[in-house]
Design an enzyme around this catalytic site. Structure first.
Site, PDB file in Angstrom:
ATOM      1  CB  ILE A   1      -0.954   0.008   1.209  1.00 46.97           C
ATOM      2  CG1 ILE A   1      -1.950  -1.155   1.109  1.00 46.97           C
ATOM      3  CG2 ILE A   1      -1.716   1.331   1.296  1.00 46.97           C
ATOM      4  CD1 ILE A   1      -2.879  -1.291   2.302  1.00 46.97           C
TER       5      ILE A   1
ATOM      6  CG  ASN B   1      11.725  -2.940   8.942  1.00 48.05           C
ATOM      7  OD1 ASN B   1      11.084  -3.267   7.932  1.00 48.05           O
ATOM      8  ND2 ASN B   1      11.443  -3.437  10.134  1.00 48.05           N
TER       9      ASN B   1
ATOM     10  CE1 TYR C   1      -1.578  -7.059  10.623  1.00 46.39           C
ATOM     11  CE2 TYR C   1      -3.910  -7.465  10.206  1.00 46.39           C
ATOM     12  CZ  TYR C   1      -2.739  -6.766   9.941  1.00 46.39           C
ATOM     13  OH  TYR C   1      -2.751  -5.769   8.987  1.00 46.39           O
TER      14      TYR C   1
END
Length: 349
Positions: free
Chosen positions: A43, A63, A176
């Site tokens: 995204i 990262n 999550y």
């Protein structure tokens, strides 16, 4: 014969220069500087390219644990290799920005299960760092959340104020969901208690260019297998439903929330066409003219006992529609664009 007057000549050009200055000043006002965490992800890459095309400045912090800096190497984006857990770095990058778009997260449910501690740190500590930077420099901030926070809710469509129904903490597949829900609570606390200009977007099953199937994303996995006539693996009964949305529509939703959304509010951002995973597999086989078969595998064979599937995920997007949102791509159109993208990648390789 006209008379040349040096004074009038200089006055004319002074006026022209003044008008040019005002035009440039107006353009400068419309240009914003965005910091996008996780900006080299699926995204994030698409959003970065969109904002650059619109004439904005973009600084990307990533990262590169699940992506590559090569995606943005030929763009005008400033790309920084680093983590949202590095508070000093985050503050230094935020100082000269107008807006923070926080997309950084462990990618997907499967990876979140495998890297639970890292995922929770990024979601909570990383998000807190981003919120503190927004508070310090009085910036607007967009927090990306997920439809995963709704958990096992099976109503026909879920609205922003509906309850969450998450499973047991013994089931790591809910890591999550819990992480994203914690992010929302933290962000709204910063809004209520400290006045931070927070807006939250909950994404529903986004698909499009730069998305890979390495971390359990079903559409790129199905498309890649179908293009190579490999079996498409469907877990469980295949009757679990999802509502997929093409990335361009998601980006339209993000921009509407940024520009028109209310501070301190949450917006579902997604599509409208519900489909079972089994029907999705059959549709992709048909659209790719593939010879692939469909293989059904029970969840208990594919995952450990910590996994629990979500049976239905359909967004109520009435709140976003009230801002002017309307999805442009049907599911078939979205899938065709994804298929064309993967064909193009294969041709280049």
């Amino acid at each position: 014969m006209s008379h040349f007057d040096p004074f009038l000549h200089s006055l004319y050009y002074a006026k022209q220069n003044e008008m040019l200055y005002l035009l440039i000043k107006d353009l400068e006002v419309s240009e914003l500087h965005y910091l996008i965490t996780g900006g080299a992800g699926f995204i994030g890459t698409n959003l970065t390219l969109r904002l650059l095309k619109e004439g904005h400045q973009v600084t990307v912090l990533d990262n590169f644990s699940t992506t590559s800096a090569d995606r943005l190497k030929n763009t005008k984006a400033t790309v920084i290799n680093g983590s949202v857990l590095d508070k000093d770095l985050l503050f230094s990058l935020s100082k000269n920005c107008d807006y923070i778009i926080h997309l950084a997260a462990v990618v997907g449910v499967r990876l979140a299960m495998e890297k639970g501690r890292e995922g929770l740190k990024i979601s909570y500590l990383g998000t807190e760092n981003v919120l503190e930077a927004a508070q310090q420099y009085d910036l607007g901030i967009f927090i990306s959340s997920s439809s995963a926070i709704y958990g096992k809710i099976t109503t026909k469509s879920v609205a922003e104020d509906d309850d969450s129904l998450l499973g047991s903490s013994k089931k790591s597949s809910w890591l999550y969901s819990v992480a994203k829900l914690a992010e929302e609570h933290l962000a709204l606390s910063y809004y209520r208690e400290l006045g931070v200009k927070v807006k939250i977007g909950r994404f529903f099953n986004v698909i499009g260019p730069y998305q890979v199937g390495d971390y359990g994303m079903v559409v790129p996995t199905f498309v890649n297998n179908a293009l190579h006539d490999k079996p498409l693996v469907v877990y469980g009964t295949g009757l679990q439903t999802r509502t997929f949305c093409y990335i361009d529509d998601i980006l339209n939703g993000i921009e509407l929330v940024l520009n028109e959304g209310k501070i301190g509010e949450i917006y579902n951002i997604g599509g409208t066409q519900e489909i079972t995973v089994l029907d999705l597999a059959q549709k992709i086989i048909a659209l790719t003219d593939s010879k692939s078969s469909i293989v059904m595998i029970p969840y208990e064979e594919a995952f450990d006992r910590d996994f629990e599937e979500t049976k239905q995920r359909v967004p109520n997007i009435a709140k976003l529609i009230s801002l002017g949102y309307s999805p442009s791509y049907s599911l078939d159109e979205a899938l065709k664009k994804v298929i064309d993208y993967h064909k193009c990648i294969e041709e280049k390789n």
